[in-house]
Design a protein around this motif. Structure first.
Motif, PDB file in Angstrom:
ATOM      1  N   UNK A 182      33.524 -42.063  33.571  1.00 45.26           N
ATOM      2  CA  UNK A 182      33.805 -41.984  32.133  1.00 45.26           C
ATOM      3  C   UNK A 182      32.630 -42.518  31.324  1.00 45.26           C
ATOM      4  N   UNK A 183      31.995 -43.581  31.798  1.00 45.73           N
ATOM      5  CA  UNK A 183      30.842 -44.147  31.103  1.00 45.73           C
ATOM      6  C   UNK A 183      29.661 -43.201  31.087  1.00 45.73           C
ATOM      7  N   UNK A 184      29.400 -42.559  32.223  1.00 48.06           N
ATOM      8  CA  UNK A 184      28.307 -41.585  32.293  1.00 48.06           C
ATOM      9  C   UNK A 184      28.584 -40.414  31.366  1.00 48.06           C
ATOM     10  N   UNK A 185      29.811 -39.924  31.338  1.00 46.09           N
ATOM     11  CA  UNK A 185      30.165 -38.811  30.460  1.00 46.09           C
ATOM     12  C   UNK A 185      29.987 -39.202  28.987  1.00 46.09           C
ATOM     13  N   UNK A 186      30.365 -40.428  28.652  1.00 49.81           N
ATOM     14  CA  UNK A 186      30.206 -40.890  27.262  1.00 49.81           C
ATOM     15  C   UNK A 186      28.728 -40.978  26.888  1.00 49.81           C
ATOM     16  N   UNK A 187      27.908 -41.477  27.796  1.00 55.74           N
ATOM     17  CA  UNK A 187      26.467 -41.550  27.522  1.00 55.74           C
ATOM     18  C   UNK A 187      25.867 -40.159  27.351  1.00 55.74           C
ATOM     19  N   UNK A 188      26.290 -39.217  28.180  1.00 53.83           N
ATOM     20  CA  UNK A 188      25.783 -37.837  28.045  1.00 53.83           C
ATOM     21  C   UNK A 188      26.182 -37.230  26.711  1.00 53.83           C
ATOM     22  N   UNK A 189      27.408 -37.489  26.272  1.00 56.79           N
ATOM     23  CA  UNK A 189      27.848 -36.952  24.974  1.00 56.79           C
ATOM     24  C   UNK A 189      27.029 -37.552  23.838  1.00 56.79           C
TER      25      UNK A 189
END
Length: 124
Positions: free
Chosen positions: A112-119
């Motif tokens: 979830x953290x990686x996805x948030x950073x990518x967004x």
């Protein structure tokens, strides 16, 4: 359809409330603290509140509740590990469902953290 969504949202919220009361009652009666249930409540409680808010069209407030729920994943994992370690020190066996959740929850939080950073990077 809106009435059905409201009913389901309230059903989830009431179920989380009943679970919270049962954790407190069990603790007061001396039956011990159900660590797995407490961890579930940490994540699902704010999620249930967010669903009720979303059903009534309060998207900004629901987004805040979702953010709280997301931030409580790691503390919930810590609660699971605390319950497992306390159980092991008392000579109890390993409950496999909480153990599996304690192992997989940090992986999900990292994803979830990686996805948030990518967004964020894509939006910038």
């Amino acid at each position: 359809m809106a009435a059905k969504k409201k009913g389901l949202s309230w059903g989830l919220a009431v179920a989380m409330g009943v679970m919270a009361v049962s954790v407190v009652v069990d603790r007061v009666r001396g039956e011990g603290l159900d660590w797995a249930m407490l961890a579930l409540l940490l994540v699902m409680g704010p999620y249930a509140v967010g669903e009720v808010l979303r059903a009534y069209g309060r998207e900004r407030a629901a987004a805040r509740a979702d953010a709280v729920s997301n931030w409580l994943v790691l503390p919930a994992c810590a609660v699971l590990w605390a319950g497992l370690i306390i159980g092991w020190t008392r000579g109890e066996g390993t409950p496999w469902l909480p153990f599996t959740a304690a192992v997989l929850m940090p992986l999900g939080a990292a994803a979830m953290g990686v996805a948030a950073l990518r967004r964020r990077r894509a939006a910038a």
